[in-house]
Design an enzyme around this catalytic site. Structure first.
Site, PDB file in Angstrom:
ATOM      1  CD  GLU A  75      -3.011  -1.222   2.188  1.00  0.00           C
ATOM      2  OE1 GLU A  75      -2.779  -0.671   3.278  1.00  0.00           O
ATOM      3  OE2 GLU A  75      -4.083  -1.794   1.914  1.00  0.00           O
ATOM      4  CG  ASP A 125      -7.566  -5.760   4.970  1.00  0.00           C
ATOM      5  OD1 ASP A 125      -7.107  -6.084   6.071  1.00  0.00           O
ATOM      6  OD2 ASP A 125      -7.594  -4.582   4.565  1.00  0.00           O
ATOM      7  CD  GLU A 149      -9.951  -1.596   7.958  1.00  0.00           C
ATOM      8  OE1 GLU A 149      -9.026  -2.147   8.595  1.00  0.00           O
ATOM      9  OE2 GLU A 149      -9.800  -1.109   6.819  1.00  0.00           O
TER      10      GLU A 149
HETATM   11  C1  GCV Z   1      -2.648   0.328   8.456  1.00  0.00           C
HETATM   12  C2  GCV Z   1      -6.089  -2.185   5.385  1.00  0.00           C
HETATM   13  C3  GCV Z   1      -6.535  -0.956   6.109  1.00  0.00           C
HETATM   14  C4  GCV Z   1      -5.395   0.042   6.238  1.00  0.00           C
HETATM   15  C5  GCV Z   1      -4.244  -0.647   6.970  1.00  0.00           C
HETATM   16  C6  GCV Z   1      -3.847  -1.872   6.163  1.00  0.00           C
HETATM   17  C7  GCV Z   1      -2.744  -2.679   6.852  1.00  0.00           C
HETATM   18  O1  GCV Z   1      -5.810  -1.893   4.049  1.00  0.00           O
HETATM   19  O2  GCV Z   1      -7.644  -0.416   5.482  1.00  0.00           O
HETATM   20  O3  GCV Z   1      -5.859   1.148   6.953  1.00  0.00           O
HETATM   21  O4  GCV Z   1      -3.148   0.211   7.149  1.00  0.00           O
HETATM   22  O5  GCV Z   1      -4.958  -2.720   6.022  1.00  0.00           O
HETATM   23  O6  GCV Z   1      -3.076  -3.658   7.493  1.00  0.00           O
HETATM   24  O7  GCV Z   1      -1.593  -2.329   6.725  1.00  0.00           O
END
Ligand code: GCV
Length: 669
Positions: free
Chosen positions: A277, A356, A384
């Site tokens: 990411e 995720d 989340e």
């Molecule tokens: C901390 C997902 C979440 C992100 C998070 C990422 C991760 O994509 O939406 O906010 O980033 O996981 O676990 O690194």
């Protein structure tokens, strides 16, 4: 230290019980040696005794074992033959309650176990109870940023950071008390997305604060960990590369680590999100994850530190038209070829599922594929994708299923729990971590019932053989007192909450039908034409992602017989049917219902389940403190409205796609 702040002590909120028949043990606490963690343990016992029984305990230091005729009380002994690794033996004999353990941390966990029993008013006579933690590492990952915000935080701001500074105050100590009481022994305080000032946490600027924080943690048997920026040699050190094979980069890390460990000699180590990411990593330099992780691991090795390297690596700029690239395969494809290449102080941290933290996913196929690498299972108690701590969603039943999944990596001892604990491959023990759900809210977790996930995660990490129901009961009685009616109602709410959430949101393993970015609320096509690799592939005839060998082949990344089980629609466990297969709406499930009818039915049922939860909660109104009752009620009402929105959007969407009527003629729009 700042002045006392306004927050509850969650399950350590002691209630007065001066008539508890076994309170007398607490009058005298005998300790054998002057060790910091044992001192903490004795202090915690006396604090609990004072609060619960109005007993002010005397803490008495004794040399070696107490003589035969010594008086009643609680005896805390380290014993080289006692339970190790943080385990303890708690027993009562002739008026003496004894806690023995090989290490001081075991004594501390034994004391908190004793306190829990006293909170629940369980008899302490003839007690004989042993517990040894299953997982060497039992961690929490906080995603707090230096400005005080929390990525995916649903309960206020960070209590570790504010305005680019570390916060160290009374609440820090109370946090340490809470987490050590459930057996947590490692805490990462900053977000895995390490940017700006967070990169400087390893510099002199924060050394003094980290030293203080580590001391607070140390007294509670907790090691401090930091998330690290792989590009720190450039962003902090001014180098023009972060190439893990470059001599100047290695030198820079070695010097930096020497300095960090000079301030915090027992720093646990570092968590790294690399090449994920948008975060920097070894790929930029055509290096592997093993090269990146090993370089850092060598720099912390002299100090006994570890590098925890996340496997959350995937292409986040995918084209939705491309049906071959599969985000689910990504961690497996990136890391399984590297098995055996990591040095022994690297631990790979693997999210429970291949996507995720959706409400339902298969267990990641990396578990089982990796057989010569230490592994940590990463789960998320920050909700989340499971209602963001506005919906009740007790996740311990889900975590139990994950831990009990048979990967087939060995004939016996092949579950995820066996792998991470080191039972499957003894020299590769790791542990378990959760993305934390706490913040600055007065009740720590926003939703009061979300504290059950915090408590439950710690208890499960320590003792995975506990059932989700036992953990719920223990949490409930410590939090609200041993009141049968409360326990029954609250535990029923908790135990029905994960299935209910799944029913009104996601059918059979399909996730992601949420609003993009904030991940809250229904939006069936929200991610369908986006770049994140998260699709449901619904059309007029059916839905689901084909991941068998005719599709993306993800099913084939599992060991047999799991690969064959996931390969066909007939053998695939139904709760994961649409995760692995594209299935027509008219397909008949094992219970005889068509897929589309199953979607309609579960979405109506999910809403009814929330109505039942509300009735259960209202039934104990008189027994719950007013402020807590109201907070939970408001959230439950919101949950109900929101569940209806989920139900109606999902049902309507699939009705409009399929043109198939609900057999029961209910309202679909
Ligand atoms: C901390 C997902 C979440 C992100 C998070 C990422 C991760 O994509 O939406 O906010 O980033 O996981 O676990 O690194």
């Amino acid at each position: 230290m700042e002045e006392q702040m306004d927050y509850s002590m969650a399950w350590l909120s002691y209630r007065k019980n001066p008539l508890f028949p076994d309170r007398e043990y607490f009058r005298k606490i005998y300790v054998q040696e002057n060790e910091a963690v044992i001192h903490t343990a004795a202090k915690e016992l006396s604090r609990a005794a004072e609060a619960m029984f109005d007993e002010s305990s005397q803490i008495i230091t004794i040399v070696k074992e107490a003589p035969e005729n010594s008086s009643a009380g609680i005896y805390l002994y380290t014993d080289k033959n006692g339970p190790g690794n943080g385990g303890y033996h708690l027993y009562e004999e002739g008026g003496r309650l004894t806690i023995t353990a090989k290490e001081p941390s075991g004594i501390l966990y034994g004391c908190f176990a004793l306190i829990r029993k006293a909170q629940r008013l369980l008899s302490l006579k003839n007690l004989d109870y042993k517990e040894e933690p299953d997982n060497p590492l039992r961690m929490l990952n906080h995603w707090g940023n230096m400005d005080g915000s929390i990525e995916r935080g649903y309960s206020g701001d960070s209590f570790f950071f504010k305005s680019q500074e570390l916060l160290i105050n009374e609440r820090t100590v109370d946090y340490a008390r809470l987490v050590s009481s459930i057996g947590i022994n490692g805490v990462v305080i900053n977000n895995v997305n390490v940017k700006e000032n967070a990169t400087k946490l390893i510099s002199e600027d924060y050394a003094e604060d980290l030293k203080q924080l580590a001391m607070i943690f140390r007294n509670y048997g907790i090691s401090l960990y930091l998330s690290l920026n792989f590009a720190a040699p450039m962003e902090l050190g001014g180098l023009d590369t972060a190439d893990p094979e470059a001599a100047e980069v290695k030198d820079w890390w070695e010097k930096q680590m020497k300095q960090v460990y000079a301030s915090v000699p027992d720093l646990g180590g570092f968590l790294v999100k690399a090449d994920s990411e948008g975060r920097p990593g070894p790929f930029t330099y055509q290096r592997t994850h093993a090269q990146g992780a090993n370089m850092l691991a060598n720099a912390v090795k002299p100090y006994g530190g570890v590098i925890i390297w996340r496997c959350f690596v995937y292409n986040c700029t995918q084209d939705w038209r491309d049906r071959k690239t599969d985000r689910a395969r990504s961690a497996y494809d990136s890391f399984s070829p590297l098995d055996g290449q990591f040095v022994d102080n690297v631990i790979l941290q693997i999210k429970n599922g291949p996507m995720d933290f959706q409400v339902r996913e298969p267990v990641s196929s990396l578990f089982g594929a990796l057989q010569r690498t230490r592994q940590i299972l990463e789960v998320q108690i920050a909700q989340e994708y499971t209602g963001q701590q506005r919906h009740v969603c007790y996740l311990i039943p889900e975590f139990k299923e994950i831990l009990e999944f048979h990967t087939r990596c060995t004939k016996e001892r092949d579950t995820v729990a066996d792998i991470i604990s080191g039972r499957a491959f003894p020299q590769f023990a790791g542990g378990i971590t959760a993305v934390a759900n706490t913040g600055s809210d007065t009740n720590w977790t926003g939703h009061d019932l979300a504290a059950a996930n915090w408590f439950g995660f710690g208890r499960l990490a320590f003792s995975p053989s506990l059932t989700a129901g036992e953990i719920a009961e223990e949490w409930c009685e410590c939090t609200f007192g041993p009141d049968k009616e409360i326990t029954e109602a609250v535990c029923r709410i908790l135990m029905m909450s994960w299935p209910a959430y799944e029913k009104y949101t996601s059918p059979l393993g399909i996730g992601w039908m949420v609003n993009p970015h904030n991940h809250y609320g229904p939006n069936v096509d929200g991610y369908e034409y986006d770049r994140w690799g998260t699709y449901h592939r619904a059309d007029h005839y059916g839905l689901g992602v084909e991941r068998g060998s005719k599709g993306t082949g993800y099913a084939q990344t599992y060991l047999e017989p799991n690969a064959s089980m996931y390969e066909t629609i007939e053998d695939c466990p139904e709760e994961l049917l649409l995760f692995f297969h594209y299935v027509p709406y008219t397909y008949r499930l094992k219970n005889g219902k068509t897929l589309i009818q199953h979607i309609y039915d579960t979405h109506f049922e999910g809403v009814e389940d929330v109505q039942k939860m509300i009735a259960l909660w209202n039934g104990i109104r008189e027994r719950i403190p007013e402020d807590i009752f109201m907070r939970v009620s408001e959230r439950l009402e919101h949950q109900l409205e929101h569940a209806k929105e989920w139900r109606d959007q999902i049902n309507t969407y699939f009705y409009r796609k399929s043109f198939i009527e609900d057999e029961k003629g209910r309202e679909i729009y």
